[in-house]
Every structure is written in C-alpha cells, then in structure tokens.
Design an enzyme around this catalytic site. Structure first.
Site, PDB file in Angstrom:
ATOM      1  N   ASP A  13       0.875  -1.173   0.000  1.00  0.00           N
ATOM      2  CA  ASP A  13       0.000   0.000   0.000  1.00  0.00           C
ATOM      3  C   ASP A  13       0.921   1.235   0.000  1.00  0.00           C
ATOM      4  O   ASP A  13       2.132   1.107   0.250  1.00  0.00           O
ATOM      5  CB  ASP A  13      -0.873  -0.042   1.263  1.00  0.00           C
ATOM      6  N   ASP A  15      -0.193   5.171   0.943  1.00  0.00           N
ATOM      7  CA  ASP A  15      -0.438   6.177   1.987  1.00  0.00           C
ATOM      8  C   ASP A  15      -0.524   5.534   3.363  1.00  0.00           C
ATOM      9  O   ASP A  15      -1.331   4.630   3.592  1.00  0.00           O
ATOM     10  CB  ASP A  15      -1.726   6.946   1.672  1.00  0.00           C
ATOM     11  N   ASN A 132       0.677  10.811  -7.765  1.00  0.00           N
ATOM     12  CA  ASN A 132       1.112  10.924  -6.368  1.00  0.00           C
ATOM     13  C   ASN A 132       2.123   9.839  -6.000  1.00  0.00           C
ATOM     14  O   ASN A 132       3.092  10.106  -5.280  1.00  0.00           O
ATOM     15  CB  ASN A 132      -0.093  10.843  -5.423  1.00  0.00           C
TER      16      ASN A 132
END
Ligand code: XBP
Ligand code: MG
Length: 256
Positions: A13, A15, A132
């Site tokens: 993952d 964030d 991002n």
C-alpha cells in the site's frame, strides 16, 4: 524468481504504509485546493481522520459535501467540478512531495532493496493517483525507483476503491500470481479488508490515523517494518526474535 521459497511478491500500500502522507501531505493539499477554488472548507487534523473512512480523494470530497455542504451537491457539473478540484489537489500534493518533507517510514527502503536483491517481485496497490505515487517514490528513492516495481496499481484503474478487493485483484492478475504466493503490507482497516477480500495474507504497520482500528484477520500487526538499529514494536505479535521485517521474516510468515 526465487523458486525455493514460497514468497514470490510483496504488494505495498502507499499512503500510511510507505510514508505518513495523510496528515501533512494529502490533508494540506486538499486544503490548498479548497483555498484556490475560493471555498471556506478547512479539513483539520481531527475531521480529516473521520473523512479517511472514505478512500479516494474524489470520493472523500463528495462524502464531505454530503455532510457539510449538501446544497452544493446540486451543481449541474458536480462530477466534473469534483474532478477538477481533485486535480488541483494532486498538483499541490506533488509539489509537497517534491519539497521532500515526507520521508519513508522505517524499514521501507531497506526491505524494498533486499526484495529486489532476492528477485522477489514488488508491486503497489493503492487508492491514490499514479501522479502521487510517482512523486513520492521520486522524492524518497529517486527517479529510477519507479522501474523497481513489477506492477503499480493506482487510482481509478479499477471501478471500486478499497475496501473492495478490486485493486489487489488487478495487481495479482498483472503479476500472474496466486494470492497465497504473496503478502500485502497495509496500514489501515479499509486496506486490510481489501487485501483479505483478495485472499492475500496481510501484514499491518499501523500509522498515525490507524493505530486504533480493527485489524482482525491480519497475520501480524507491527508499529512499523523496523530496522536492525530501530526494532519494531509488536502489537499483534509473531513473537519473532528478529525485530525488523526482512525477506525471510515475510517468507516465514506466509509459510506458517
Ligand atoms: C489512501 C487514500 C487516498 C489518499 C488521497 O489510500 O485513501 O485517497 O488519502 O489520495 P491508500 P487521492 O492507503 O490505499 O494508498 O486524493 O489521490 O485519492
Ligand atoms: Mg494506506
């Protein structure tokens, strides 16, 4: 590929797992975008913690509007407007990453490097955008690090975001591996639900906003991945003697 061992790939993952990006990254970027759009919305630290129950920035903005600005839901171009607000937010987030204020969490760079040496595949499964992910990897591990990943699954490439299993299933398909040959590393309950629904064994490293969430179903819950010089704290332990996560630690976890 390492055929003597069970572990073939690690799915990260982003964030909260690779870096603590929510409070001082995404939250600030949302607020900057709101300001640019002339909105008087301000997501403080506590409110943002509540909004995190909804994954995905566009989905989170809509959820906030349902609670706090329902009159604005009548905008004729609502979906386009949210997308444009979110695009602005992404630009601010990229700038924050370029400024280099958000470091990787303990053990992340070390583990990725070791997995690459061992020829174990590494992949990303995230709700956030590819822009991002790229900005974070570039600023922390360097431009070439994007190429370290066999698969990057990000953002809107699947219809449903976490806690739905879609993004993990998409990454597993791209890797051409079965879930039991892999492990997911997550930091949140929504992420855990998503990984478990894709049948992935999952290790949790808790983050600022997620420490008190429900992690039942995870193989183990740790403070972070740890370093030889900075051992992790076991929250739901494996009682391992080694206090940092490395390739052998992960292989043993899924071989139990
Ligand atoms: C984190 C998210 C994301 C970020 C914001 O998911 O839910 O929505 O908060 O990013 P994960 P975007 O931990 O699975 O990466 O605004 O780009 O959605
Ligand atoms: Mg996360």
């Amino acid at each position: 590929m390492n055929t003597n061992n069970k572990l073939q790939a690690v799915l990260f993952d982003v964030d909260g797992t690779l870096a603590d990006t929510e409070q001082d990254g995404h939250r600030l970027a949302f607020n900057a975008a709101f300001q640019q759009f002339g909105l008087d919305w301000n997501w403080d630290i506590e409110l943002y913690g509540e909004l995190l129950q909804v994954t995905g920035g566009k989905e989170r903005i809509r959820f906030y509007m349902e609670q706090y600005a329902p009159a604005m839901l009548n905008k004729s171009d609502l979906t386009v407007w949210i997308a444009s607000l979110h695009k602005t937010k992404t630009s601010y987030f990229e700038a924050l990453m370029e400024a280099g204020n958000i470091p990787l969490r303990p053990g992340v760079a070390r583990l990725m490097q070791e997995l690459r040496q061992e020829k174990i595949k590494i992949a990303i499964a995230t709700t956030t955008t590819m822009e991002n992910v790229t900005a974070l990897l570039k600023s922390t591990l360097g431009e070439e690090s994007i190429g370290w990943f066999d698969v990057i699954g990000a953002g809107d490439i699947v219809p449903l975001k976490k806690p739905a299993p879609d993004i993990y299933q998409w990454v597993l398909n791209q890797l051409n591996l079965a879930a039991h040959q892999c492990i997911a590393i997550e930091d949140s309950e929504n992420g855990l639900k998503s990984a478990l629904a894709a049948k992935l064994p999952t290790l949790i490293t808790v983050s600022g906003y997620t420490r008190s969430q429900n992690f039942s179903g995870a193989i183990t819950v740790l403070s972070d991945l740890g370093e030889p010089s900075q051992p992790f704290e076991e929250i739901k332990g494996t009682h391992s003697e080694k206090k940092w996560v490395d390739y052998k630690f992960l292989n043993d976890l899924i071989s139990q």
